[in-house]
Design an enzyme around this catalytic site. Structure first.
Site, mmCIF file in Angstrom:
data_model
loop_
_atom_site.group_PDB
_atom_site.id
_atom_site.type_symbol
_atom_site.label_atom_id
_atom_site.label_comp_id
_atom_site.label_asym_id
_atom_site.label_seq_id
_atom_site.Cartn_x
_atom_site.Cartn_y
_atom_site.Cartn_z
ATOM 1 N N ALA A 1 0.850 -1.196 0.000
ATOM 2 C CA ALA A 1 0.000 0.000 0.000
ATOM 3 C C ALA A 1 0.882 1.240 0.000
ATOM 4 C CB ALA A 1 -0.917 0.006 1.220
ATOM 5 N N ALA A 2 0.497 2.200 -0.840
ATOM 6 C CA ALA A 2 1.224 3.471 -0.925
ATOM 7 C C ALA A 2 0.230 4.609 -0.773
ATOM 8 C CB ALA A 2 1.982 3.566 -2.245
ATOM 9 N N LEU B 1 -0.994 6.730 -2.957
ATOM 10 C CA LEU B 1 -1.987 6.924 -4.013
ATOM 11 C C LEU B 1 -2.786 5.670 -4.337
ATOM 12 C CD1 LEU B 1 0.029 9.141 -6.534
ATOM 13 C CD2 LEU B 1 -1.564 9.862 -4.751
ATOM 14 N N VAL C 1 -1.754 -2.503 -4.075
ATOM 15 C CA VAL C 1 -1.566 -3.563 -5.068
ATOM 16 C C VAL C 1 -2.086 -4.893 -4.523
ATOM 17 C CG1 VAL C 1 0.125 -4.839 -6.439
ATOM 18 C CG2 VAL C 1 0.438 -2.385 -6.032
ATOM 19 N N LYS D 1 -3.179 -2.901 -9.504
ATOM 20 C CA LYS D 1 -2.976 -1.661 -8.758
ATOM 21 C C LYS D 1 -4.273 -0.855 -8.785
ATOM 22 C CE LYS D 1 0.302 2.220 -8.510
ATOM 23 N NZ LYS D 1 1.512 2.817 -9.144
ATOM 24 N N ASP E 1 11.903 7.812 -8.892
ATOM 25 C CA ASP E 1 11.803 7.321 -7.517
ATOM 26 C C ASP E 1 12.327 5.893 -7.400
ATOM 27 O OD1 ASP E 1 11.223 7.520 -4.852
ATOM 28 O OD2 ASP E 1 9.099 7.073 -5.055
#
Length: 710
Positions: free
Chosen positions: A197-198, A200, A203, A217, A361
């Protein structure tokens, strides 16, 4: 410009060369012409900041368009825009006030940093991303603990891959809404919880009905509305942020650029296109490698399933990999860490310095090693596309930094937009020179360089060009990832062979100019030490060509072959360098060459020929080398290395030398050198004669009166 350099009629000029051509002097005079080693350069005029200014205006305009487009796309803004903005501002103010009051009563810095991270997560992805950028820029631009305490750095780094997920049922509802089918009709199965989890999105792992394993995603709900509101608020209060962060005005520009890319990140169709473009440029089937690496292993990019991809849902191939920070699993898979570093470094340098399209990144969560030794890249939402002007500028900064050319660096900072027009470049160069110190402080890693230059950047109020906001982020992430594998990794030192290869391979005028600056100072004198090292690096390939075996350490340091050079490119670059020296622009270079040749000849005659005649101990005399002896040694070593390099492409070297030897300018310069040597020897011969006579008499006396043992 006078075409005759030195002739037999210029007795006084030849005699006075050591007086007027003093290396390192601020000013010297030749044939009535005044040359300043501070304000002029044999390489050309000073650069202009015009391009950087226009580029900055263009990107700021793109940022404004992104906000306007996003606002118009969300219909609710037409009715309730001001009320929504006010409501969002109230929520933010409440959380900030709550955090401030809480920190007044809690003095444990660890607990305060945890609370700060949790507050950012509640505020939303805009503030998570903004603070991640502040973390990376803060570590690069200011390693001072009073501005960015290390405990906060450690806590904020958790925002990269430790964000609480949103409920799975909401994710499934979003997938069904975007694809227009029930989840059972799309996938045979899907993981009940997100794998990662990020800020935005998150997944999931799933199987298609065809049996293929995929990663799905899913974007967090309400991203477009929240991001637009926060970006508009931030844009409105930007002026106030400048006032409260005078030392960090560049961060506003950096965050504006980040926000522009965040609008691109929430478009998963664009991310899929970015992934395919990245695979085309840098994957196993990519073309255009100017250095032609040998045995380069694959850069793995997941395949995109376009039929199952929409703006808020991205379906791609599942790739099993090992995190680069997991030392135990890397060792178990028999993966060489140095080889992985070299592969990642080569790919990143190609992105930043050669092609321009780069992953912004590359932290350990987005870069893993596969069992076959490939590197797999993930998350292509935030990508940069740096123009050629800035790619060349990066190479130029590196060369000037390595050469400790303070004036060259000041010019680079002006050209790239770090400092505005009108700033006194001489003052900047003086401050930069002071930051270099005696050379012992010169860093070879990215964070160390920024720390070394920090005081100068603060004093002259440097601003960060928008294009470099993501470049610095990428460099910081790259070095951090590499240091996880090798704590002694230094990005500048490791990147230098690639930079030399680019300079030798690219025949464009700007790259040829940088190559000249590497070996020729602004005043026209030769950097013999740099030239020797350059020729030595090229000659190292001769051991491979002639069948000599490399040591295991050498093989590990160059596993993919990208630290080798195309010999035809080397020959072409050498010819261009000779032509520059023989041209009108190379007038001062020829003057210094004549002086150096005279010095080397004197040293050779005195310290080599005379010593051989009188059988003196050469080893004892070489223990305290003079400047002339050191230069002669470098020239002799350079000739030895050059002989090895010629073996790699004898036909190309021979054809180039024939073309140079046939040029009238070379004939004239050869005559000038011969004339200068003859005229100099006419004055030097009496001194040399008496010196030799003195040594001979001294030797005869010693032979006739042998020492007695008491």
């Amino acid at each position: 410009m006078q075409s005759v350099l030195l002739t037999s009629h210029n007795d006084n000029l030849v005699e006075s060369l050591p007086k007027f051509l003093t290396l390192g002097s601020a000013k010297y005079i030749v044939n009535g012409r005044c040359f300043s080693t501070v304000f002029s350069s044999v390489h050309g005029e000073k650069p202009s900041a015009t391009y950087a200014k226009l580029r900055k205006e263009s990107l700021e305009s793109e940022f404004g368009h992104a906000l306007t487009y996003s606002s118009k796309r969300i219909s609710i803004f037409y009715r309730f825009g001001p009320f929504l903005a006010l409501y969002r501002a109230a929520i933010i103010s409440f959380h900030v006030l709550k955090l401030t009051i809480w920190q007044l009563f809690v003095h444990d810095i660890k607990k305060r940093s945890v609370k700060f991270r949790e507050t950012l997560i509640r505020l939303g992805p805009f503030y998570v991303k903004a603070n991640l950028l502040f973390l990376e820029l803060g570590q690069a631009l200011s390693t001072r603990p009073d501005i960015l305490p290390s405990v906060y750095c450690q806590e904020l780094s958790k925002l990269q891959d430790q964000i609480p997920p949103f409920p799975t049922y909401i994710a499934i509802r979003s997938i069904e809404s975007e694809l227009g089918l029930p989840i059972s009709a799309i996938f045979a199965d899907i993981s009940p919880k997100p794998i990662a989890a990020a800020s935005l999105g998150q997944v999931y792992k799933a199987h298609l009905h065809s049996g293929e394993l995929v990663a799905v995603k899913v974007q967090r709900p309400g991203m477009s509305l929240t991001l637009t509101l926060d970006a508009l608020l931030f844009n409105m209060i930007g002026g106030q942020l400048k006032r409260f962060a005078e030392a960090r005005k560049d961060l506003l520009v950096a965050v504006n650029e980040m926000v522009r890319h965040m609008f691109e990140e929430i478009d998963y169709i664009l991310e899929g296109q970015n992934a395919e473009r990245f695979a085309t440029l840098y994957g196993s089937n990519s073309s255009g490698n100017t250095i032609d690496p040998k045995n380069t292993k694959n850069v793995k990019v997941p395949q995109i399933y376009w039929s199952l991809t929409r703006k808020a849902v991205l379906t791609m191939e599942w790739v099993d990999g090992i995190k680069l920070t997991d030392e135990a699993k890397l060792k178990k898979a028999s993966l060489n860490r140095k080889e992985l570093i070299n592969q990642g470094l080569y790919c990143s340098l190609r992105q930043l310095l050669e092609v321009g399209f780069f992953h912004a990144d590359p932290h350990p969560g987005n870069l893993v090693a596969t069992k076959d030794g490939s590197l797999a890249y993930f998350d292509f939402g935030m990508m940069g596309d740096i123009p050629r002007h800035y790619r060349v500028g990066l190479i130029q900064i590196l060369v000037h930094y390595v050469n400790r050319d303070a004036l060259g660096l000041a010019n680079d900072f002006l050209s790239l937009g770090f400092i505005p027009e009108g700033v006194d470049l001489l003052s900047v160069s003086v401050a930069l020179r002071a930051s270099f110190g005696d050379g012992t402080r010169q860093s070879q890693d990215f964070q160390g360089i920024m720390a070394q230059l920090y005081d100068v950047m603060y004093e002259f109020n440097f601003s960060l060009p928008p294009d470099y906001a993501l470049v610095i982020r990428a460099l910081g992430s790259l070095e951090g990832t590499a240091k996880a594998l090798d704590p002694d990794f230094k990005v500048v030192e490791s990147a230098y062979p690639f930079v030399i290869g680019r300079l030798l391979a690219d025949p464009s005028p700007d790259m040829r100019k940088i190559l000249r600056e590497l070996v020729i100072r602004n005043d026209g004198s030769i950097r013999w030490n740099r030239l020797e090292r350059l020729i030595a690096a090229i000659a190292e390939q001769a051991s491979e060509t002639t069948g000599e075996t490399q040591s295991p350490d050498e093989q590990l340091s160059n596993p993919v072959g990208w630290k080798t050079f195309n010999m035809h490119s080397v020959v072409s670059a050498t010819e261009d360098l000779f032509l520059f020296i023989l041209s009108d622009k190379g007038f001062r270079v020829r003057l210094f060459l004549v002086q150096d040749i005279i010095k080397a000849t004197d040293v050779f005659l005195q310290d080599q020929v005379a010593d051989c005649i009188f059988d003196e101990d050469l080893q004892a005399r070489m223990t305290s080398e003079s400047e002339g002896q050191a230069m002669l040694g470098r020239v002799l070593n350079g000739l030895k290395y050059l002989q090895q390099a010629v073996k790699l492409a004898p036909d190309a070297w021979t054809a180039m030398m024939v073309r140079i030897l046939l040029r009238p300018e070379f004939h004239k310069f050869s005559y000038d050198i011969l004339s200068a040597l003859l005229l100099h020897s006419s004055h030097k011969t009496p001194d040399t004669f008496w010196l030799c006579a003195s040594r001979l008499i001294h030797k005869l006396v010693n032979n006739n009166n042998p020492p007695t043992n008491l």
